[in-house]
Design an enzyme around this catalytic site. Structure first.
Site, PDB file in Angstrom:
ATOM      1  N   TRP A 356     -27.656  18.805   3.717  1.00 60.98           N
ATOM      2  CA  TRP A 356     -26.322  18.550   4.986  1.00 60.98           C
ATOM      3  C   TRP A 356     -25.464  17.859   5.112  1.00 60.98           C
ATOM      4  O   TRP A 356     -24.536  17.545   5.191  1.00 60.98           O
ATOM      5  CB  TRP A 356     -26.947  18.647   6.562  1.00 60.98           C
ATOM      6  CG  TRP A 356     -27.540  17.243   7.114  1.00 60.98           C
ATOM      7  CD1 TRP A 356     -29.131  16.691   5.895  1.00 60.98           C
ATOM      8  CD2 TRP A 356     -27.430  15.837   7.853  1.00 60.98           C
ATOM      9  NE1 TRP A 356     -29.185  15.354   6.936  1.00 60.98           N
ATOM     10  CE2 TRP A 356     -28.200  15.531   7.705  1.00 60.98           C
ATOM     11  CE3 TRP A 356     -26.331  16.314   8.729  1.00 60.98           C
ATOM     12  CZ2 TRP A 356     -28.402  14.108   8.712  1.00 60.98           C
ATOM     13  CZ3 TRP A 356     -26.111  15.065   9.215  1.00 60.98           C
ATOM     14  CH2 TRP A 356     -26.898  14.382   9.741  1.00 60.98           C
ATOM     15  N   ASP A 357     -26.009  16.779   3.806  1.00 55.77           N
ATOM     16  CA  ASP A 357     -25.315  15.576   3.380  1.00 55.77           C
ATOM     17  C   ASP A 357     -23.537  16.021   3.020  1.00 55.77           C
ATOM     18  O   ASP A 357     -22.213  15.899   3.100  1.00 55.77           O
ATOM     19  CB  ASP A 357     -25.720  14.935   2.049  1.00 55.77           C
ATOM     20  CG  ASP A 357     -26.698  14.614   2.094  1.00 55.77           C
ATOM     21  OD1 ASP A 357     -27.367  15.254   3.111  1.00 55.77           O
ATOM     22  OD2 ASP A 357     -27.407  13.933   1.914  1.00 55.77           O
ATOM     23  N   GLU A 487     -35.312  10.803   9.971  1.00 55.22           N
ATOM     24  CA  GLU A 487     -36.468  11.627   9.684  1.00 55.22           C
ATOM     25  C   GLU A 487     -38.306  10.238  10.050  1.00 55.22           C
ATOM     26  O   GLU A 487     -39.073  10.796   9.205  1.00 55.22           O
ATOM     27  CB  GLU A 487     -36.887  11.759   8.652  1.00 55.22           C
ATOM     28  CG  GLU A 487     -35.508  13.170   8.289  1.00 55.22           C
ATOM     29  CD  GLU A 487     -35.018  13.125   6.746  1.00 55.22           C
ATOM     30  OE1 GLU A 487     -34.770  12.634   5.374  1.00 55.22           O
ATOM     31  OE2 GLU A 487     -34.647  14.191   5.994  1.00 55.22           O
ATOM     32  N   LYS A 600     -34.893   5.021  10.198  1.00 57.86           N
ATOM     33  CA  LYS A 600     -34.242   5.648   9.183  1.00 57.86           C
ATOM     34  C   LYS A 600     -33.203   5.506   9.489  1.00 57.86           C
ATOM     35  O   LYS A 600     -32.396   4.822   8.804  1.00 57.86           O
ATOM     36  CB  LYS A 600     -34.845   6.690   8.762  1.00 57.86           C
ATOM     37  CG  LYS A 600     -34.946   7.282   7.160  1.00 57.86           C
ATOM     38  CD  LYS A 600     -35.126   8.211   7.016  1.00 57.86           C
ATOM     39  CE  LYS A 600     -35.358   8.270   5.227  1.00 57.86           C
ATOM     40  NZ  LYS A 600     -35.337   9.964   5.025  1.00 57.86           N
ATOM     41  N   GLN A 601     -31.969   6.943   9.960  1.00 55.52           N
ATOM     42  CA  GLN A 601     -30.964   6.386   9.212  1.00 55.52           C
ATOM     43  C   GLN A 601     -30.452   6.573  11.378  1.00 55.52           C
ATOM     44  O   GLN A 601     -30.883   7.638  11.948  1.00 55.52           O
ATOM     45  CB  GLN A 601     -30.598   7.431   8.870  1.00 55.52           C
ATOM     46  CG  GLN A 601     -30.745   8.590   9.360  1.00 55.52           C
ATOM     47  CD  GLN A 601     -30.052  10.069   8.057  1.00 55.52           C
ATOM     48  OE1 GLN A 601     -30.908  10.515   7.372  1.00 55.52           O
ATOM     49  NE2 GLN A 601     -28.906  10.734   8.282  1.00 55.52           N
TER      50      GLN A 601
END
Lengths: 768, 768
Positions: A356-357, A487, A600-601
């Site tokens: 999906w990046d 994640e 994480k993000q």
């Protein structure tokens, strides 16, 4: 690692060879040209630690899925990025002693990646048998002729006299580091070698891709071409020529190696040997200097569009160019079958190509720095995979044309097999829908929706409809069992971001339906027939879901809650973590990470970034203040989003800190893993942090809008963007922002919150 | 598959050879003797589908962990049950034509597992070259001499005359079905073969276990021993003798094969060949009939203790004996290093040996049917692994002597690598604590706690203390990120069962501390020193947790909630599932299973079963009524618990249905997987469903108690139990229950809710 590479506006420079840094530098100095790419392995033998990596776009291996406990729905294979036959190899002997930089006496080693011209240079002095030789090696992968690579290997004697041998070769016996039991993925199809040239054709197991590499060379002594007799070697997996020259003090021997690299992506097998020879011959006839010149012209042109200039901060300037350089050498947009893997051509990790990046981080970059077609090709890539996404949905039990795009793919099929990712990280479907909206919003495309977009949106909305369920206790629709962008949480319920992209997709699909029905009824009817769309029934169901969608929210803090139960965690801040425990993913067990509140993000913040216009500044601030301190940024995709939002809410130091973190992620190796390869896809995020963050660019009420804010230590920032047939240049200094219309018609836009008219060839200025 | 095997009180009988059922039957007819065991593969060649399986207790292979994404804390290897060299092989040729039941003309094939005497018999007629031969094969693994196996192979000519050859062999070239790329796990150490005998010594890779198998044989024609010349074959991985005999019409040739099977678990390598030969010689001198007789005597004795007699229901009778037979041939309790793997000696699956199954499902069986030592050895097995459990905890970030026992183990180290199981299915720690309590409760042991139990309890309680965290929003201690017994939910918060066993462990450890301090202060001080126990600090913390532990509960339904968020799921009943979709784990993707409300195995009900005395009958009923309809029983460990609880709350039809499901799980292949092996550990649960369920046995206020309830269609049920030095016989018929004290002192007990005195050699009767 901060400080290992010299700070320079246009180059990455390493001085001194540190064996413990070799694999990291092999990543940093990688080259590519869209068709192929490679780590900065040495041409000559190197007996120290090295990660060999030479990759061909679109060529992969379908490794058989092996898991402890098979779970229904797993794909049969997962794709591996393949290390291809090695074509850069040139063994060098000096008086029969093999040159090996890990073993010989070495001085003044210097490596430079010249980003302006796309070349890798090495210079160093070796002392062999007490005598000095100065060596300079240049390599590039032609951006003009993307199947051609060239190397110039210069050895200049200082006080040496004796024999120098060069053995250019192509080696088929290559391994992936991540293969099981040293398994090989290439079978040899044929080799041929004679005086002056050689080729090696190989085929991947199972996936049956063919590569054909052909080499030629030329040797000059003091610029006179030599016609030496070669020792020819031809084995089933190796071809080589060995040529020797006698040199004396002050002599310089120049050795040129040319290689053509063809794959079955673009050629039929029967022709490949012949075509490869022909291409090689053409290149060789042109010669190294001409090839180099045409190659650098492409780069010049590319920089003219996509460069970003930062004044007063070399580290920041170098970093943004490094990011742009990598993006441009990884994907050129010429081939709609290709996409962008997280490591590009710089490492084996993250086997598959497309995440999906692409939609979330790459599309914005290409939208603004390349012609419409490049972003459009990336979108059409997904359109072409719609059938497979529907099949993928079926495998997981969804029906009626519900599309679940794969998490990782090479050819539209899912090729990743961890249940918490493969089955649960479904927000990817939202990113694909959003990219359609984003593309149309930016380009103003009149026909994309009717021609391609709507059908994808229907497939995805059908998926969301089946993926929600009614919760009696909440009296709402919920989405259970997902993994969000963060994640470090798996199998959670009601991930706010996922619920948000799901509901947004339903809304947008409803609008898109109206729009296409009105603007292109014929196209609508076709789509309707093809998808068996039941307008009344399906849209009613979608509206019902939209009216009753659950979003976790905490009244006390006024923030959107990442998922159900998040507030049950012990609330610790990332700043309070023992630094020796970071990155936590290298120190903590998985269960501990999962139980912790650490993020994480960007997750909730990813949603706020995407749908910023829906939220009051206060809401954005509250959520940023809550989530930023809990975020460990152990994904490359995280700091850019935080940087953009920090710019928005006026946290300029934070924005700058996050900018350095995203832009210098690899150069300063924040996450202690650059040896595995670069974070190519996050580089699109770096670009966004400058243009959307500091540049303050967005689309507002259908108009382009700029609210720039320069970091304290920068003197100036300027960049260009392509926008609906225009080329605009944005120049920001401490006091003013100027928009110049370099090419194309005039347009209306917002500048510092005010509407402004930018005439053809005109410019407009505003105070900051 | 229901009905494939004939119903018989003492045997499992298969008539006719169905190739599609061969692997299932290979599981069903497995033999074992505690030291070794094997699937019912044929002695002679069989070219149809077959799963070769010959297993040696304690011998395993540490396969390297390979996962898509490495997660910190994963063990380096996971243990594999190893298929060992094949010693049963006897190739048979009839006039040079190889006998192969998959190819030859076959009549009257019959296979019988005689459970009373522990033998596997096959009889069949083959027509070869138009002539008939009747063949009868008997095999057993001696229960008296557990390193000896014997085979009698009889061929009787009806109208055939010609040559018969037997080739007994030992084959080292064996594979596991689950190995990667046909990888082999055995290396050959040496072979030897001569006229009349042969041996093969092999060593496992990495784990370096050695097995030495030695064979001898005898051939008789019409009961006269023949002294035929043998064709001797000796290869590095194979030894054989080929002997031939001429027979005429009506002749019978009897071929006996004897094998000794030694492993380095019990012998040193230098002696093994000699010891193996000696043992073989002793066995061969005793002869088949004497070996058989001593073997059946052991079984006779075993049945005398452990048999359960059900009158009026052959299917139920056969099933319970099948379960007891398998338990007794899998684990004899002689060797404290051994434990019970989920598939025993019947298949490769579930690589490791020891699961929480042992504590939760096996201990009760051995407590009541074997001497104290057997259950005690199983407990001491865990005591000896305490250090490794503490190490395992450390790997996951726990400190200060916190013990997390492995989910799967061979030697005390974790050897499983799925994060949701390895790291999160932590309730296993509770089962290990409960087994200590259960053992002491049943045996009345005075010293177990001080000598072994307390130290384990402290380690486990320390783990629980660190594994909870305080939730501000709940104002309670919570346990986040676990997988409960119901493995169809992963990474959930506040699994009621896990919270329950955790709090129970803390409570019991506090009691155990008091008890040991009082009864054996010296032992207490030793434990205290060894564990560095800080009484005040640690017990205060435990008490604080106990005072504020969170247990999910639904006020509306009055049931304990399986985990946070369970009520958000769509509430569908298992009975409403499309039968073609069951078992769901073979038809649904993992995410769909996770999102559904369906329960793999007793979870809340597992807790209610363990701690039954804490709950009112109404509470048990409410929870049973809620959870039973949502349970799909796709774990072998599920129906037995449901059967016991159904008996308790008077749902006798349900109890009977669940009894059949647990007891005939393999015979009727409820979950469509018996071909992979039998569900050995759940067989302890079957026993519990009879003795605890229908027999109504429990410990109440420290006294044995019986409240039996006979299923409608049973005429009678009787079984024996060993209890604190006594042998009791419980005889239940439609009207009465009788307890006879066959051996040992008198005792006080509860019978149908009333206290009763049972004198030495006396009996007591109550109406039902």
């Amino acid at each position: 690692m901060n400080g290992h590479y010299k700070k320079d506006a246009w180059s990455i420079i390493e001085e001194g060879l540190d064996p413990s840094m070799q694999e990291a530098s092999e990543s940093i100095f990688s080259l590519g040209n869209g068709h192929m790419g490679q780590r900065a392995n040495f041409e000559e033998k190197y007996s120290g630690e090295t990660l060999q990596g030479n990759y061909l776009a679109g060529v992969y291996y379908p490794d058989k899925t092996k898991v402890g406990w098979w779970k229904n729905g797993y794909p049969e294979y997962f794709a591996k990025v393949l290390n291809a036959p090695n074509w850069i190899g040139i063994d060098v002997e000096i008086n029969e002693q093999q040159l090996d930089l890990h073993k010989c006496e070495l001085k003044d080693f210097r490596r430079e990646l010249n980003m302006r011209q796309g070349t890798l240079d090495r210079t160093f002095t070796v002392i062999i048998q007490g005598k000095k030789l100065d060596i300079a090696v240049r390599r590039f992968l032609s951006m003009r002729r993307d199947e051609i690579g060239a190397i110039r290997y210069s050895i200049k004697s200082s006080d040496f006299s004796g024999r120098i041998s060069f053995t250019p070769y192509i080696e088929g016996n290559v391994l992936n580091r991540d293969s099981n039991y040293g398994e090989q993925f290439w079978e040899m199809e044929g080799t041929g070698a004679k005086q002056g040239s050689g080729y090696l054709m190989a085929r991947t197991r199972k996936s049956r891709f063919i590569s054909c590499m052909t080499m030629g060379y030329e040797m000059q002594l003091n610029q006179e071409t030599l016609d030496s007799e070669a020792e020819v070697t031809e084995r089933h997996d190796y071809v080589a020529n060995r040529v020797t020259v006698e040199i004396g003090r002050g002599d310089e021997v120049l050795f040129y190696k040319y290689v053509s690299v063809l794959t079955s992506m673009n050629h039929d097998q029967p022709d490949m040997v012949q075509r490869g020879k022909q291409m090689l011959q053409n290149a060789q006839e042109a010669g190294f200097d001409a090839l180099f010149e045409e190659h650098t012209k492409v780069w010049e042109n590319s920089w003219a569009h996509s460069d970003i200039v930062i004044e007063g901060d070399t580290a920041a300037q170098q970093a943004i160019r490094f990011n742009i350089f990598q993006l441009n050498q990884t994907y050129t947009g010429k081939d709609e079958r290709l996409n962008i893997g997280p490591k590009g051509f710089t490492g084996e990790k993250y086997g598959g190509s497309t995440y999906w990046d692409t939609e979330a981080y790459m599309i914005p970059f290409y939208l603004s720095t390349a012609t419409d077609e490049v972003a459009r090709n990336l979108l059409i890539y997904r359109y072409k995979h719609l059938e497979k996404a529907i099949e993928n949905g079926k495998k997981l039990g969804f029906t009626g044309g519900a599309a679940l795009y794969p998490m990782v793919t090479m050819n539209g099929e899912e090729c990743h097999n961890e249940w918490e990712i493969t089955f649960e990280e479904i927000h990817r479907n939202g990113a694909i829908a959003f990219a359609i909206y984003n593309y149309i919003r930016y380009t103003g495309s009149q026909n994309y929706l009717a021609k391609y977009g709507l059908e994808v949106l229907i497939g995805i909305s059908r998926f969301w409809r089946q993926r929600v369920n009614w919760s009696d206790v909440k009296g709402k629709y919920v989405i259970l069992g997902v993994t969000g962008p963060n994640e470090y949480e798996n199998n959670v319920n009601n991930n706010w971001y996922t619920n948000k992209v799901a509901s947004w997709t339903l809304e947008y699909t409803l609008k898109a339906l109206d729009q296409v029905m009105e603007s292109d009824p014929e196209a609508y009817n076709e789509i309707n027939n093809r998808t068996g769309f039941d307008f009344k029934k399906e849209t009613t169901a979608w509206k019902d879901i939209l009216d009753n969608f659950y979003f976790p929210y905490n009244e006390n803090t006024g923030v959107f809650i990442q998922q159900d139960g998040y507030m049950d965690k012990e609330q610790v801040m990332a700043a309070d973590l023992d630094p020796s425990q970071r990155p936590i993913n290298q120190h903590w067990s998985w269960d501990r990470i999962l139980r912790s509140c650490f993020i994480k993000q960007a997750d909730v913040l990813q949603g706020i970034y995407l749908f910023e216009d829906e939220y009051e500044m206060d809401t954005i601030k509250r959520n940023f203040d809550f989530y930023e301190p809990r975020t460990v940024h152990e994904s490359s995709l995280s700091p850019c989003v935080h940087s953009i939002l920090a710019s928005r809410i006026g946290l300029h130091d934070k924005a700058y800190e996050m900018y350095l973190r995203t832009s210098r992620l690899d150069l300063d190796d924040y996450n202690n893993e650059v040896s595995e390869g670069l974070h190519i896809t996050s580089m699109g995020g770096t670009w966004m942090s400058v243009v959307y963050g500091f540049g303050g660019m967005k689309i507002r009420n259908g108009l382009l809008s700029f609210d720039p804010r320069l970091p304290e230590r920068w003197k100036g920032l300027s960049f260009k963007i392509l926008y609906r047939g225009r080329t605009l240049k944005i120049i920001i200094d401490k006091e003013t922002v100027t928009i110049e219309n370099l090419e194309g018609e005039g347009l209306e836009l917002y500048l510092m919150g005010e509407k402004a008219i930018l005439d053809q060839n005109g410019s407009t200025v505003a105070n900051m």
